[in-house]
Structures are given as structure tokens and as C-alpha cells.
Design a protein around this motif. Structure first.
Motif, PDB file in Angstrom:
ATOM      1  N   GLN A 134       0.754  -1.127  -0.044  1.00  0.00           N
ATOM      2  CA  GLN A 134      -0.100  -0.033   0.017  1.00  0.00           C
ATOM      3  C   GLN A 134       1.111   1.145  -0.038  1.00  0.00           C
ATOM      4  N   ASP A 135       1.960   1.120   0.667  1.00  0.00           N
ATOM      5  CA  ASP A 135       2.731   2.278   0.783  1.00  0.00           C
ATOM      6  C   ASP A 135       3.320   2.695  -0.551  1.00  0.00           C
ATOM      7  N   ASP A 136       4.064   1.617  -1.238  1.00  0.00           N
ATOM      8  CA  ASP A 136       4.461   1.981  -2.389  1.00  0.00           C
ATOM      9  C   ASP A 136       3.541   2.457  -3.467  1.00  0.00           C
ATOM     10  N   CYS A 137       2.330   1.855  -3.348  1.00  0.00           N
ATOM     11  CA  CYS A 137       1.135   2.241  -4.375  1.00  0.00           C
ATOM     12  C   CYS A 137       0.789   3.811  -4.077  1.00  0.00           C
ATOM     13  N   ASP A 138       0.728   4.260  -2.845  1.00  0.00           N
ATOM     14  CA  ASP A 138       0.535   5.792  -2.441  1.00  0.00           C
ATOM     15  C   ASP A 138       1.587   6.388  -2.878  1.00  0.00           C
ATOM     16  N   GLN A 139       2.868   6.031  -2.779  1.00  0.00           N
ATOM     17  CA  GLN A 139       3.878   6.651  -3.197  1.00  0.00           C
ATOM     18  C   GLN A 139       3.746   7.098  -4.833  1.00  0.00           C
ATOM     19  N   ALA A 140       3.692   5.999  -5.455  1.00  0.00           N
ATOM     20  CA  ALA A 140       3.353   6.084  -6.749  1.00  0.00           C
ATOM     21  C   ALA A 140       2.648   6.820  -7.619  1.00  0.00           C
ATOM     22  N   CYS A 141       1.248   6.702  -6.654  1.00  0.00           N
ATOM     23  CA  CYS A 141       0.156   7.563  -7.350  1.00  0.00           C
ATOM     24  C   CYS A 141       0.666   8.998  -7.210  1.00  0.00           C
TER      25      CYS A 141
END
Ligand code: PLP
Length: 757
Positions: A377-384
Motif C-alpha cells: 500500500q505504501d509503494d502504491c500511495d507513493q507511486a500515485c
């Protein structure tokens, strides 16, 4: 010294390769420093190494439900593919019926390793089967009817579980039913590289004969893979030697690689303290990224459905942007994605999307984002977040729609390109007026965005002639901007001024304190005109004040416009060339409507130096008839030179690439220290520059503004410049163009920002 060093890396290219999982890295380290034995050695260190190898094999078998079949370690999937194809074809060759037509089938969207290996072994073994691509539908699903039609006469069928570009998975059960109903004995290989960790696979419940896998697509290092071989499938070793892997794959085993696979298998088997994200979490991440992409770029177009694809791949296109442009943007924002396409000699497009029958622009603009099951989730938030901030830079450079008027007013010439078509926008900052010349369909949105975002009023949208190779988008642009389209031929307005040049009266429009003058230059076509952007000097229009000559296809870089269309006339071209020579200074920049060799602009002086025919016309050394004769010879060779494409210019000669001084990080640092006069010029687009730049760089001259820059610096051609870009390819091309146009001291940074500045 770049400001993007503060931005952490967002890696969204896992279908290409992955980083090594910490548990796998630890296993590698341990087998390199402690349990480093040769599994064939009979001493204790060897026995321990062998034990690691067998435990890995067992964990892999457990994961894939293998009981009787074999799991053989290889260097990667490409070797697994060779092993499978060689094994199947060596066996098939033993019972060929003479003169019978056999097939080797492979999915049209297969990784190139598959068809290329089929061709290779088919030829080496002298089998001479016909190699046929199984078509896919719009969704990327294999055509089962085609397989049913050809399977009976096929020696081998190669399909893939999950596609690397689109994430499309095949229905292996339906595929198996089709294959086995028609041909129970045909050898069937399934490339399983992209399925591992993304979909479950109980391989021994199937009649798959061979299944190659690769470690580096799922957090193991490069150089390790394995291949499943069904117990009843024939086998021929691809590598013979010391007899390792029971004689099936010789060579001392890659124990660190094998140990790393064990760490990954354990996670997948639930036998590890580490965990991967589950399928529904991965689905959620994909949806979140798609939402961010839509928020960032507006209308993105997905190149696949969300139903029949693994949740770790998104392949999409952004209307109006090529893959390369988006790759450049993301790289500057420290986001790694893939263009999802293979480079051919001319265009960059995806053969996978082409096979799916997607429109050409989608294939040319494809971007693939892919992540693996370690993504959280953290990776995804940062990517977005990063995707949205990257797109903001595009808005600020007026490339995507924004509600705000841009604060940096555009002044001068902008070159927009689609393939080799050049479209020119000239804007005046004081009056906020502009003209557009030779707009092509692919650039409509970009032009409209630019005009709106800059708050410009268009004085005209013009063409230099009726183009044979593309339709003008003049009317669409005028409509999108609410302009009256009641203009006469080629978009030239009806309410124009008249100006006098060399005793002749020409129609002209005013843009700020410049005039755009329309000069009839028939020849390439009967309706060809040139537009000269010029200014008065001492109350008169002089050729030396012509900054830019938009000559369409009359004078092109290294060539003259072809004169073998129905409305062409080489005699008229002869007169037009002589007229242009009077009105345009030999150093004025000629802006053509095509740029086949990345030269950006040219001058009459430059062309005379390399275009014998033009030089003869302008120096009065040939008469009209000789010109027409020579021109017709040139035109007759046109298509031979350039293959299928309509080439608008009769090619004369292109200079050998100019040798350019190249620097690397260290030699550039020394140069900057030793010579205070060096100017570092970043030639990437403003959005890339805004996202990442070196503090040493003094100037940003994007390629779209290069011709304007050349015009502004025409009196400072001795200045010393070193050009930088993302990877060193744009800077080389621009340095060559500047060198050709007389800039004497231009070098570039080889490897660009990618290798450090
Ligand atoms: N097959 C597919 C579907 C792939 O994605 C790849 C890698 O790009 C390969 C085969 C080749 O794998 P390797 O790099 O292990 O040789």
C-alpha cells in the motif's frame, strides 16, 4: 547534482525485471560466502550445497504441483525455451512423413524468444516446418479455432500463460481441450515466465510438456531459471558436459541463484516469515494507480481489459503523447516504466498491441506499468503521488489541459513533431497572437492546449500546400478554438495587409512587430506557398531580416520537394527556388514541413553546399530544361531510397554524421573547472527540466525551441556549449544539428543524466 536525487525511485517495471528480495539476497550471500560448495563435490561442503539445490527443487515442485515431472535449473527462461524447442523438434524429426506440410505454432503475442528459437531450431535441424503465428483477438486471447484447424499437422505448439506487455492470461484449460482434442501427442510448451506469483498453476494436472520460468521476474537475481518437463515428454540436453542435473543440463550449478529461488518458493508456498501481497490487494493497487493516471492525465486509454489480465500490469496510452515522451517525463520524475514496445528501425510500436488489432496510435503510445507481489500500500500511495506530480509539470508546460493561463509567456518559434512531420507555431509575447503552420492530426490536442494555456489568439492556421501524405488538421484546430473557418486557400485569412519586397507586392499578416508574408512557390504542388517571417529594416523589407522561411516541401533538409505528383511542375519549382533565393537570406532558417534526418532546420547556404542541383539553379549554371531533366531522375529514385513511405523530398545527399565531442561525467567536471566559458545546456523538454535538473545547467533549450534558439544565437556561433539530456541520444542529435548549422564548439554528455552529471 540533480534535484531529483531527493526523489526516491518508483519502480514500475517488474515485468522487465525485479530487484532481488532481501531474503533471496541473503540466500545468495550465504551460498557465496558459507555454503559455497560445488554440489558435485563429495565432501561436506559439497553435500551441503547439493542439499540446498534439492530442497529448492522440492520447494519448486511443491509450488507447481509437480510429482512425476522434472524441474531442471537453467540460466533463465530463454534457455528453458531452447531446451523445450530443441527437445520437441529432435524427437519430432524422427517420424516425419516426407513431403508432408507440418506446422510449428506460436501465439502472435509471444515473447520474441519463442518465434526466434522456433525459426532457429527449425532451420538447424532441417525440419522446414511452416512457422505460423496463432492470431489473438482484441483482448489478446488466442484464436482456438485457428489452433483446432492447424494442430493436427503441428509438431509443436507454443503459447504463454501471461503476456509480458499486457498481463493478458490465457485460459489454459480451454487451450488444452482444443489442442488435445485435435492432437493428443503434439508437444505443447507454455511460457510461464510472467505467471509465477501472479496466478496459481498446478502444472501436473495439465498436459503441458514444457514450461520455462525465469528467476529475475520474481525477485531472484538474473541468470537463474528453471524448466518443467513432463515425465512423458522427450528430452535432449541443450548443454552437454560434466553431466550435472542428471546429464540434462551440464555446467556447475548456479548455487547462489538456486538458493535465491528457494527463498522465493518458500514465500509463495507460505513457508517463510515473509509474505507477498495477495491477489485482491494487487487488484486494489492497480485500480488506485489507474485512478491516479486518470486524475493526472485525463483521458488515458487502457490497452487491455481488467478482466482477463493479471492485476500487476497496466498497459495504457495517453492521447497526443508518444511512449518516448511519457518515458522521458517519468524518468525525470524518477518513475521507471516501460514503453511496452519494441523498437523497429523507423517507428516505435508494440507488436503485441498490433497483433491485438489496436489502433496504431495506441500501439505507438503504449506505456507499461508493472509491479510484483512485493508491492504494498505504501509503494502504491507513493507511486500515485509521484504520477500526479509528474503530470503537473506537463500542465505547467502547457502540454495537458489546465484551467490556468501559463505565467511564462511563449515568445518565438516552437516546433512540434509527429514522426517526421513538422508543425510550426510562432507566437508573439506582447500581443499574445500566434500562427500555426502545417498542423497534422496527431498534434491537434497539443496545439489547442498550447494556445489555450498561453491565452493566445491565433491569427491563422496555415498549410504550405495540400499535403499528399497526411490531411491537414487546420479546420479541426480552428473549430476547437472557436475561430472562423471562413478563410481562403490553405488557411490564409482574407483580411490581410499588403507589403512590398523587391518591387513585388505580397500579402502579409502582422504578428507583433513581425510580418508573415505569403510567397507563392509552386513546384512541389501547384498550390505550394512559402511563409516568410520577416521584419522591416530601415523602413524596408530585406532578405537579411527574414528570420524563418516556412517553405513546406519546396526546400527540405538534404533534398528538394518531389515534383512527380499530378499537380507538380519542376519548371515552376525552378522559378520558385530562384525567387526564394532573392527573398530569403542565405543564413535565414528554413523550416520545412518534414525532417527525415533530425536536422531541425537548414539554410540556403547549407543546402547549396550539399545539394548540387539546388546550387546549380541558384548560381545560374544550369538552364531550366537541364534542371527538369535532372529533377525527374532524382524523383524516379525516390521510393527506392525510402521503401514504402511517401517521401516528400527528392533525396539528394545526407551528410555523414558529424563527429561531436563527447564528455563523460569526469571529463565534463574537469572541463567545467578549467573553462569558465562553457555553457551547459539542458535540451530536454521544460517538464523534464522542472522535475529534475543539475545545478550546473544554465540554460534549458528544449528541442521544440531549438530553431528559435539557433535564430537568437546566430551571431554567437563560437560560444562553447555542452548539451545534456536524459540518456545522451537527444543531446547527440542536437549537437550534430547545431554543428551542421555552424555552431563551432558544441559537445555533449554521453549517457546524459542517466550516467550522472
Ligand atoms: N518469456 C517472457 C514472457 C518474458 O517476459 C521473458 C523476459 O522478458 C522471457 C521469456 C525471457 O526470459 P529470460 O530473461 O529469463 O531469458
Amino acid at each position: 547534482m540533480t534535484n531529483s536525487t531527493n526523489l526516491s525511485l518508483i519502480y514500475l517495471d517488474s515485468n522487465a525485471t525485479t530487484p532481488v528480495h532481501p531474503a533471496a539476497a541473503q540466500a545468495v550471500m550465504s551460498t557465496m560466502t558459507q555454503t559455497f560448495g560445488n554440489p558435485s563435490s563429495s565432501h561436506i561442503t559439497g553435500i551441503r550445497a547439493k542439499d540446498i539445490m534439492e530442497k529448492t527443487r522440492n520447494a519448486g515442485k511443491k509450488l507447481l504441483g509437480i510429482d512425476k515431472g522434472q524441474l531442471i535449473f537453467t540460466s533463465g527462461a530463454t534457455e528453458g525455451i531452447q531446451t523445450a524447442i530443441l527437445s520437441a523438434l529432435v524427437e519430432a524429426k524422427k517420424s516425419l512423413t516426407p513431403n508432408k506440410q507440418y506446422y510449428l505454432l506460436y501465439g502472435a503475442t509471444e515473447h520474441k524468444a519463442v518465434p526466434n528459437s522456433l525459426h532457429h531450431w527449425n532451420q538447424i535441424l532441417g525440419i522446414n516446418a511452416e512457422i505460423k503465428a496463432i492470431p489473438v483477438d482484441h483482448q489478446g486471447k488466442l484464436d482456438l479455432n485457428f489452433i483446432a484447424e492447424h494442430a493436427a499437422d503441428s509438431l509443436m505448439i507454443c503459447t504463454m500463460a501471461v503476456n509480458n506487455e499486457t498481463g493478458v492470461y490465457q485460459d489454459l484449460t480451454a487451450l488444452e481441450t482444443t489442442i488435445r482434442t485435435t492432437n493428443p501427442h503434439v508437444y505443447w510448451m507454455v511460457d510461464c515466465v510472467q505467471v509465477l506469483g501472479k496466478r496459481n498453476l498446478n502444472i501436473e494436472n495439465t498436459s503441458i510438456d514444457y514450461a520455462p520460468f525465469s528467476g529475475h521476474k520474481l525477485y531472484a537475481p538474473k541468470g537463474i531459471g528453471f524448466v518443467y518437463v513432463r515425465s512423458s515428454a522427450p528430452f535432449t540436453p541443450f548443454i552437454a558436459g560434466g553431466g550435472q542435473e542428471s546429464g540434462q543440463r551440464s555446467g556447475t550449478e548456479n548455487l547462489p541463484g538456486i538458493a535465491s529461488l528457494k527463498a522465493i518458493f518458500d514465500i509463495l508456498n507460505g513457508d517463510s516469515a515473509h509474505q507477498f501481497s495477495n491477489h485482491s490487494q494487487l487488484q486494489g493497487y492497480r485500480l488506485q494507480i489507474i485512478k491516479a493516471l486518470k486524475e493526472a492525465f485525463g483521458d488515458i486509454v487502457l490497452n487491455h481489459s481488467l478482466e482477463n489480465t493479471v492485476p500487476t500490469t497496466i498497459n495504457f496510452a495517453i492521447p497526443g503523447f508518444s511512449s518516448k515522451e511519457i518515458m522521458d517525463l517519468f524518468d525525470a520524475a524518477n518513475i521507471r516504466v516501460s514503453s511496452g514496445s519494441a523498437c523497429s528501425s523507423k517507428v516505435t510500436r508494440s507488436f503485441v498491441l498490433d497483433a491485438m488489432g489496436l489502433p496504431a496510435w495506441q500501439s505507438e503510445s503504449a506505456i507499461r506499468m508493472s509491479f510484483g507481489p512485493m508491492f504494498n500500500q505504501d509503494d502504491c500511495d507513493q507511486a500515485c503521488e509521484r504520477i500526479i506530480s509528474a503530470a503537473k509539470a506537463l500542465k505547467e508546460s502547457c502540454l495537458v489541459v489546465s484551467n490556468e493561463i501559463n505565467e511564462t509567456p511563449l515568445d518565438g518559434l516552437v516546433e512540434l513533431r509527429s514522426g517526421n512531420n513538422c508543425c510550426w507555431v510562432y507566437a508573439d509575447k506582447q500581443t499574445k497572437t500566434a500562427v500555426v503552420i502545417d498542423p497534422v492530426h496527431e498534434l491537434i490536442q497539443r496545439i489547442v492546449n498550447l494556445v489555450n494555456c498561453q491565452g493566445l489568439t491565433l491569427k491563422a492556421v496555415l498549410d504550405t500546400h495540400g499535403h499528399a501524405d497526411h490531411e491537414s488538421s487546420r479546420n479541426e484546430i480552428a473549430k476547437a478554438l472557436g475561430m472562423s473557418t471562413a478563410t481562403c486557400h490553405l488557411g490564409w485569412p482574407t483580411d490581410t495587409d499588403c507589403i512590398e519586397m523587391l518591387g513585388q507586392t505580397y500579402s502579409s499578416i502582422t504578428i507583433g512587430n513581425h510580418n508573415l508574408v505569403k510567397v507563392p512557390t509552386a513546384g512541389h504542388t501547384a498550390d505550394s506557398v512559402s511563409y516568410l517571417l520577416t521584419q522591416k529594416f530601415n523602413g524596408e523589407y530585406q532578405s537579411s531580416m527574414c528570420h524563418f522561411a516556412f517553405c513546406g516541401d519546396t526546400i527540405l533538409m538534404g533534398s528538394l520537394g518531389r515534383t512527380n505528383f499530378e499537380t507538380s511542375s519542376s519548371a515552376e519549382m525552378y522559378a520558385s527556388l530562384r525567387l526564394l533565393n532573392q527573398l530569403v537570406d542565405e543564413q535565414s532558417l528554413i523550416c520545412a514541413s518534414h525532417d527525415y534526418y533530425n536536422e531541425f532546420a537548414t539554410t540556403i547556404a547549407l543546402e547549396r553546399g550539399r545539394n548540387q542541383l539546388l546550387n546549380s539553379v541558384l548560381s545560374n549554371s544550369i538552364d531550366l530544361d537541364t534542371f527538369c531533366e535532372q529533377k525527374s531522375v532524382l524523383d524516379s529514385h525516390l521510393n527506392d531510397e525510402q521503401g514504402q513511405e511517401i517521401q516528400c523530398g527528392a533525396y539528394v545527399e545526407v551528410d555523414a554524421a558529424l563527429k561531436i565531442r563527447e564528455y563523460d561525467k569526469d571529463s565534463l567536471a574537469r572541463l567545467l573547472k578549467d573553462d569558465q566559458n562553457i555553457k551547459l545546456v539542458d535540451i530536454r523538454e521544460p517538464h523534464e527540466y522542472a522535475l529534475q535538473r543539475s545545478s550546473n545547467v544554465e540554460l534549458n533549450v528544449p528541442m521544440t525551441r531549438l530553431v528559435q534558439f539557433i535564430n537568437e544565437r546566430s551571431k554567437q556561433k563560437q560560444d562553447k556549449y555542452v548539451l545534456v539530456c536524459r540518456s545522451g541520444s537527444r543531446s547527440l542529435v542536437v549537437a550534430q544539428a547545431l554543428g551542421r548549422l555552424g555552431f563551432e564548439n558544441v559537445g555533449h554528455l554521453k549517457g546524459g543524466y542517466a550516467l550522472g552529471l
